[in-house]
Design an enzyme around this catalytic site. Structure first.
Site, short mmCIF file in Angstrom:
data_model
loop_
_atom_site.label_atom_id
_atom_site.label_comp_id
_atom_site.label_asym_id
_atom_site.label_seq_id
_atom_site.Cartn_x
_atom_site.Cartn_y
_atom_site.Cartn_z
CE LYS A 9 0.60 -4.54 -0.64
NZ LYS A 9 0.68 -3.15 -1.20
CE1 TYR A 49 2.39 -4.68 -6.18
CE2 TYR A 49 4.08 -5.57 -4.75
CZ TYR A 49 2.79 -5.12 -4.94
OH TYR A 49 1.90 -5.11 -3.89
CB THR A 91 -3.73 2.79 -3.76
OG1 THR A 91 -4.28 2.08 -4.86
CG2 THR A 91 -2.26 2.41 -3.61
CG ASN A 112 -1.00 -0.29 0.45
OD1 ASN A 112 -0.31 -1.29 0.57
ND2 ASN A 112 -1.36 0.17 -0.73
CG HIS A 115 -1.55 -7.46 -4.23
ND1 HIS A 115 -1.38 -6.51 -5.21
CD2 HIS A 115 -1.90 -8.60 -4.87
CE1 HIS A 115 -1.61 -7.07 -6.39
NE2 HIS A 115 -1.94 -8.35 -6.21
P1 IDP Z 1 -3.05 -1.21 -5.51
O1 IDP Z 1 -2.23 -2.01 -4.51
O2 IDP Z 1 -4.19 -0.51 -4.86
O3 IDP Z 1 -3.45 -2.02 -6.70
P2 IDP Z 1 -1.04 0.05 -7.22
O4 IDP Z 1 -1.19 1.39 -7.86
O5 IDP Z 1 -1.13 -1.15 -8.10
O6 IDP Z 1 -2.11 -0.02 -6.02
O7 IDP Z 1 0.37 0.06 -6.48
C1 IDP Z 1 0.92 -1.12 -5.96
C2 IDP Z 1 1.48 -0.85 -4.59
O8 IDP Z 1 2.59 0.05 -4.70
C3 IDP Z 1 0.53 -0.16 -3.61
O9 IDP Z 1 -0.34 -1.06 -2.97
C4 IDP Z 1 1.49 0.51 -2.66
O10 IDP Z 1 2.00 -0.44 -1.71
C5 IDP Z 1 2.62 0.92 -3.58
N1 IDP Z 1 2.46 2.29 -4.06
C6 IDP Z 1 1.71 2.71 -5.11
N2 IDP Z 1 1.82 4.03 -5.29
C7 IDP Z 1 2.67 4.47 -4.35
C8 IDP Z 1 3.21 5.76 -4.02
O11 IDP Z 1 2.90 6.79 -4.66
N3 IDP Z 1 4.05 5.81 -2.96
C9 IDP Z 1 4.40 4.70 -2.23
N4 IDP Z 1 3.95 3.48 -2.53
C10 IDP Z 1 3.09 3.35 -3.56
MG MG Z 2 -2.36 -2.81 -8.32
#
Ligand code: IDP
Ligand code: MG
Length: 156
Positions: A9, A49, A91, A112, A115
């Site tokens: 990212k 997304y 995550t 984070n 992906h």
């Molecule tokens: P993942 O990337 O571990 O699969 P997902 O739940 O699919 O996690 O969420 C996609 C992306 O959305 C996350 O990697 C993160 O960048 C962002 N994200 C998810 N939940 C939150 C949140 O509660 N606050 C801010 N960003 C979030």
């Molecule tokens: Mg995901």
């Protein structure tokens, strides 16, 4: 053999972590079969997304993912999807385990770093969004016979 879609990212690229993160996957034995530095458009971020549309963090997520270039990788290996998800960690950087990419390199819950596809269906869809079929190369890796036991029907 599976191929999974990984995105380093914008925070990973800006922080100069491309090499260190790719090294972890290479060290593990995953094969890089596609790689691309690119700027994600809002339209592409929306398609990638799609399942998060309507969630409170969605708009911020799209802004983040389109704010600066990313590195997109196609990684191949036996069980590559689950292995990469394990290596990425939970995550949120705030609670990802040490030893994982998110656990070792970040503290933020939205920035984070990485992906990774979470299922074979997601991998197929996401690889199609970011790579043309001809840009994923099934090249012969000289070390393959030392990374896997190739004596049986399937690499083990
Ligand atoms: P993942 O990337 O571990 O699969 P997902 O739940 O699919 O996690 O969420 C996609 C992306 O959305 C996350 O990697 C993160 O960048 C962002 N994200 C998810 N939940 C939150 C949140 O509660 N606050 C801010 N960003 C979030
Ligand atoms: Mg995901």
């Amino acid at each position: 053999m599976e191929t999974t879609l990984i995105i380093l990212k914008p925070d990973a690229v800006q922080r100069g972590l491309i090499g260190r993160i790719i090294s972890r996957f290479e060290d593990k034995g995953l094969q890089v079969v596609g790689a691309r530095l690119m700027q994600i458009s809002p339209e592409l971020a929306g398609r990638h997304y799609e399942s998060h549309q309507g969630k409170p963090f969605y708009e911020g997520l799209v802004n983040f993912m389109t704010s600066s270039p990313v590195v997109v990788l196609a990684l191949r290996g036996v069980g590559a999807i689950a292995i990469c998800r394990k290596m990425m960690g939970a995550t949120f950087g705030s609670n990802a385990e040490p030893g994982t990419i998110r656990g070792d390199f970040g503290v933020s819950n939205s920035f984070n770093l990485i992906h990774g596809s979470d299922s074979p269906e997601a991998a197929e869809k996401e690889l199609g969004l970011f790579f043309k079929a001809e840009d994923i190369l099934a090249w012969n890796r000289a070390s393959e016979g030392w990374i896997y036991d190739l004596s049986g029907d399937e690499p083990e």
